[in-house]
Design a protein around this motif. Sequence first.
Motif, PDB file in Angstrom:
ATOM      1  N   GLY A 197       0.805  -1.213   0.000  1.00  0.00           N
ATOM      2  CA  GLY A 197       0.000   0.000   0.000  1.00  0.00           C
ATOM      3  C   GLY A 197       0.836   1.261   0.000  1.00  0.00           C
ATOM      4  N   ASP A 198       0.150   2.383   0.231  1.00  0.00           N
ATOM      5  CA  ASP A 198       0.821   3.683   0.239  1.00  0.00           C
ATOM      6  C   ASP A 198       0.840   4.265   1.648  1.00  0.00           C
ATOM      7  N   ALA A 199       1.251   5.512   1.766  1.00  0.00           N
ATOM      8  CA  ALA A 199       1.365   6.139   3.077  1.00  0.00           C
ATOM      9  C   ALA A 199       0.005   6.264   3.762  1.00  0.00           C
ATOM     10  N   ALA A 200      -1.045   6.534   2.990  1.00  0.00           N
ATOM     11  CA  ALA A 200      -2.376   6.650   3.585  1.00  0.00           C
ATOM     12  C   ALA A 200      -2.813   5.328   4.202  1.00  0.00           C
ATOM     13  N   MET A 201      -2.534   4.243   3.509  1.00  0.00           N
ATOM     14  CA  MET A 201      -2.883   2.929   4.051  1.00  0.00           C
ATOM     15  C   MET A 201      -2.020   2.602   5.269  1.00  0.00           C
TER      16      MET A 201
END
Length: 301
Positions: A197-201
């Motif tokens: 995933g990314d930073a938000a996840m």
Amino acid sequence: MTESAYIRQRDTTAEHGQKRDLSYPPLPEPLPVAVYDNHTHLEISDGEQPIDYHEHLERAAEVGIVGVIQVGGDVETSKWSASVAAAEPRMLAAVAIHPNEAPRYEEAGTLDDALAVIDDLASWPRTRAVGETGLDFFRTGPEGLAAQRRSFEAHIEIAKKHSIAMQIHDRDAHDDVIETLLRVSAPEKTVFHCFSGDAAMAKIAADNGWYLSFSGTVTFKKNEELREALQVIPRELVLVETDAPFLTPTPFRGRPNAPYMTPHTVRAMAEVLGDDLGDLCAQIAFNTEKVYGSWADGLVE
């Protein structure tokens, strides 16, 4: 089941039909503080000269990898993982029906029977995780998603029943995996294997106390989002893995992977974080033992 009862051969053809380089990379420089490979598949034979799990574990120990979580993906590999881990002090087991396998069992009318086997194996003293389980919208089409979802939720309940960790396989299914975990209540120790995933996840994971396990993919040039996620997740929720024989870290991408390659990934992580390598190793080792317990406990004499 005997130690050699289930060994499968990895496909040796690279993308675009090119032949892979099947030579194992050289051993990296040892880590200053020992860590664990949180996710590996030592039942899969790979390389020009395939080596058994004993040799894999010996090579790993030479570079500071003192233990592994050996992960099953169906009934056969889960039995193998639990059986070998029962007597091998450097190995603990994770057992599950992989999300891509769940529809096949369902179609055959044997998913419930397979889940019952996983439930039994999860009770073994050196089975310390249910996994890898989750959702995969990349390889499985719409017709198989109901089976994946049913299997995923059943695995969540098995992990909670036995008070052990859960390792999640999440491919192209981030929102659905998170929705499921929040709706049915995730196990206390939930690990996103090979986090993608990314930073938000990563922020969602941090808010819920979920662990993120980083593989060789964090070293790939294109994966800046993964490196950003690594900088978001608290250090106490970080794990490392190989997913061997897959996802070999840079600079040996495409060649056979093995637990002894873990130092490449840990060093890349320390560089991204600006951390002292020894401090990061110590934190990862502490986290891993917190999730899975002691590698010394539960051995069969």
